[in-house]
Design an enzyme around this catalytic site. Structure first.
Site, PDB file in Angstrom:
ATOM      1  N   ASP A 153       0.891  -1.169   0.000  1.00 47.81           N
ATOM      2  CA  ASP A 153       0.000   0.000   0.000  1.00 47.81           C
ATOM      3  C   ASP A 153       0.925   1.214   0.000  1.00 47.81           C
ATOM      4  O   ASP A 153       1.417   1.656   1.035  1.00 47.81           O
ATOM      5  CB  ASP A 153      -0.881  -0.035   1.251  1.00 47.81           C
TER       6      ASP A 153
ATOM      7  N   ARG B  88       0.042   4.492   1.965  1.00 47.02           N
ATOM      8  CA  ARG B  88       0.356   4.317   3.380  1.00 47.02           C
ATOM      9  C   ARG B  88       1.862   4.375   3.643  1.00 47.02           C
ATOM     10  O   ARG B  88       2.374   5.226   4.357  1.00 47.02           O
ATOM     11  CB  ARG B  88      -0.183   2.957   3.849  1.00 47.02           C
TER      12      ARG B  88
ATOM     13  N   GLU C  24       1.627   2.695  13.069  1.00 53.37           N
ATOM     14  CA  GLU C  24       0.590   2.621  12.052  1.00 53.37           C
ATOM     15  C   GLU C  24      -0.466   1.700  12.639  1.00 53.37           C
ATOM     16  O   GLU C  24      -0.384   0.481  12.531  1.00 53.37           O
ATOM     17  CB  GLU C  24       1.182   2.071  10.742  1.00 53.37           C
TER      18      GLU C  24
ATOM     19  N   GLU D  48     -10.435  -2.785  15.366  1.00 56.01           N
ATOM     20  CA  GLU D  48      -9.276  -3.438  15.988  1.00 56.01           C
ATOM     21  C   GLU D  48      -8.778  -2.693  17.213  1.00 56.01           C
ATOM     22  O   GLU D  48      -8.002  -3.230  18.007  1.00 56.01           O
ATOM     23  CB  GLU D  48      -8.086  -3.616  15.035  1.00 56.01           C
TER      24      GLU D  48
ATOM     25  N   HIS E 132      -5.333   0.098   1.097  1.00 55.68           N
ATOM     26  CA  HIS E 132      -5.877  -1.209   1.495  1.00 55.68           C
ATOM     27  C   HIS E 132      -7.039  -1.066   2.473  1.00 55.68           C
ATOM     28  O   HIS E 132      -7.764  -2.015   2.720  1.00 55.68           O
ATOM     29  CB  HIS E 132      -4.777  -2.108   2.067  1.00 55.68           C
TER      30      HIS E 132
HETATM   31  N1  SAH Z   1       4.457  -0.958  11.637  1.00 52.81           N
HETATM   32  C1  SAH Z   1       4.234  -2.014  10.671  1.00 52.81           C
HETATM   33  C2  SAH Z   1       3.065  -2.913  11.029  1.00 52.81           C
HETATM   34  C3  SAH Z   1       1.730  -2.191  11.208  1.00 52.81           C
HETATM   35  S1  SAH Z   1       0.409  -3.315  11.538  1.00 52.81           S
HETATM   36  C4  SAH Z   1       4.047  -1.391   9.309  1.00 52.81           C
HETATM   37  O1  SAH Z   1       3.826  -0.182   9.243  1.00 52.81           O
HETATM   38  O2  SAH Z   1       4.114  -2.099   8.298  1.00 52.81           O
HETATM   39  C5  SAH Z   1       0.269  -3.239  13.270  1.00 52.81           C
HETATM   40  C6  SAH Z   1       1.167  -4.224  14.003  1.00 52.81           C
HETATM   41  O3  SAH Z   1       0.993  -3.988  15.399  1.00 52.81           O
HETATM   42  C7  SAH Z   1       0.841  -5.691  13.766  1.00 52.81           C
HETATM   43  O4  SAH Z   1       1.999  -6.359  13.331  1.00 52.81           O
HETATM   44  C8  SAH Z   1       0.374  -6.216  15.124  1.00 52.81           C
HETATM   45  O5  SAH Z   1       0.805  -7.544  15.399  1.00 52.81           O
HETATM   46  C9  SAH Z   1       1.042  -5.228  16.089  1.00 52.81           C
HETATM   47  N2  SAH Z   1       0.332  -5.015  17.357  1.00 52.81           N
HETATM   48  C10 SAH Z   1      -0.993  -4.782  17.526  1.00 52.81           C
HETATM   49  N3  SAH Z   1      -1.292  -4.607  18.825  1.00 52.81           N
HETATM   50  C11 SAH Z   1      -0.118  -4.745  19.517  1.00 52.81           C
HETATM   51  C12 SAH Z   1       0.232  -4.697  20.895  1.00 52.81           C
HETATM   52  N4  SAH Z   1      -0.681  -4.454  21.830  1.00 52.81           N
HETATM   53  N5  SAH Z   1       1.529  -4.882  21.242  1.00 52.81           N
HETATM   54  C13 SAH Z   1       2.470  -5.124  20.283  1.00 52.81           C
HETATM   55  N6  SAH Z   1       2.198  -5.186  18.965  1.00 52.81           N
HETATM   56  C14 SAH Z   1       0.922  -4.997  18.570  1.00 52.81           C
END
Ligand code: SAH
Length: 361
Positions: free
Chosen positions: A59, A62, A152, A161, A301
């Site tokens: 994406d 993003r 993110e 979520e 996305h």
């Molecule tokens: N920063 C990355 C992933 C973003 S998606 C990017 O920009 O590509 C969000 C991520 O946060 C996911 O991999 C998910 O597993 C993680 N995540 C969600 N809640 C969390 C929590 N409470 N503690 C640690 N990681 C978390």
């Protein structure tokens, strides 16, 4: 961030789908849904597979926005301690390390943390980036404070979520006074569309299936906001800002709100659905940066979120569709979002007033 894919793994035990939660039927976030796994496990598990990270990385709206924010504002990051909340593959941490951050703590709870660790090493940033595998709410950070929190966290309809809570938790626990949260603004917006064909296909379909009345499923389909790409030619009214959240100041409770709206028809047409989308901005940059997930912008996305209406509203140019939207995390399963929509039209061809309930799950 995104993932409705984890939905498929969650047993939909709950039938409560509005703001008044039925205590008996609503599913708890940690309810056992099969074997020894809980729904919470499935949520974090969905991020263990590379597929979802591939979708996010590809994406470009993003990922390029985050890259540009970091690369074009290196002065913000130079010699600063950064916390990457939900690091995934570690991409945001790598961007920050590349422009001279003093140290980056990359927290990731899914097993993608192991990959992030290897990626960091492979790219020669082991000295600068520390990957911590665990939940933000449960880990110990080796330092008492950080200068910047980057994340993110946005889900479908912005709030699906509920990862925003995790960012606010990290902010309150570790961010230095006057520290930065990136992004720092997120807004939810609303517009209305003509969508006869798709409503027929997705909703009215259930009225007669091979000659049988399955309209009980129609009721469920109506309550489920549809994440899909909306063609901007379908837009009938103006677009209106519902709510802006200041991530650097807000509290968790501010993610529950009621916002009034007044959409004005820009042409004579029918309205079948409201469409919600969000914008995100980084206001502390040298130049204001950000992106929109609206139907008039380049696709992401997150697509848009379509809320179908019971009524087909016929509007004339200049007429108003007024109402309010109430948004709140579901009490029993806070990763789900309950939405209450009130709308009324008092026009030449159409007079209607109604309340509808939806649940993002
Ligand atoms: N920063 C990355 C992933 C973003 S998606 C990017 O920009 O590509 C969000 C991520 O946060 C996911 O991999 C998910 O597993 C993680 N995540 C969600 N809640 C969390 C929590 N409470 N503690 C640690 N990681 C978390």
């Amino acid at each position: 961030m995104d993932s409705q894919s984890n939905n498929e793994n969650q047993n939909s035990a709950s039938t409560s789908s509005n703001l008044e939660v039925d205590e008996d039927t609503a599913m708890c976030d940690s309810m056992v849904v099969g074997g020894d796994k809980t729904s919470a496990d499935y949520y974090f598990d969905s991020y263990s597979h590379f597929g979802i990270h591939e979708e996010m990385l590809k994406d470009v709206v993003r990922t390029k926005t985050y890259q540009n924010v970091i690369y074009k504002n290196s002065f913000l990051f130079k010699d600063k301690v950064v916390l990457d909340v939900g690091a995934g593959t570690g991409i945001l941490s790598l961007f920050c390390a590349k422009v001279g951050a003093k140290h980056v703590y990359a927290i990731e709870c899914s097993s993608m943390a192991d990959m992030a660790q290897e990626i960091v090493k492979q790219n020669g940033f082991s000295d600068v980036i520390t990957v911590i595998k665990g939940k933000v709410e449960e880990i110990d950070l080796p330092v008492p404070q950080v200068d910047i929190i980057i994340s993110e966290w946005m889900g479908y309809f912005l709030l699906y979520e509920n990862m925003l809570d995790t960012v606010l938790y990290a902010r309150d626990k570790w961010l230095v006074k006057d520290g930065l949260v990136l992004p720092d603004k997120a807004s939810l917006c609303l517009t209305a569309i003509e969508d006869a064909d798709y409503k027929e296909d997705k909703i009215e379909f259930w009225n007669s299936v091979y000659g049988f009345d399955m309209s009980c499923i129609r009721k469920q389909a109506m309550m489920e906001p549809l994440v899909d790409t909306v063609d901007q030619n379908q837009i009938v009214t103006n677009c209106q800002l519902l709510k802006t959240m200041d991530i650097s100041k807000m509290t968790s409770g501010d993610a529950s709100f009621t916002a009034p709206f007044k959409l004005i028809a820009e042409r004579d047409d029918y309205i079948h659905a409201f469409v919600a989308y969000f914008d995100v901005s980084f206001t502390k940059c040298h130049k204001l940066m950000g992106f929109s997930t609206g139907p008039k912008s380049r696709g992401t996305h997150w697509k848009q979120t379509v809320l179908y209406l019971e009524d087909v509203i016929s509007v004339c140019q200049g007429e108003a569709v007024e109402g309010s939207m109430t948004v709140a995390p579901n009490k029993k399963n806070p990763r789900d979002v309950d939405i209450m929509l009130k709308y009324s039209v008092n026009g030449r061809h159409c007079r209607v007033s109604r309340t509808q309930y939806y649940r993002m799950r």
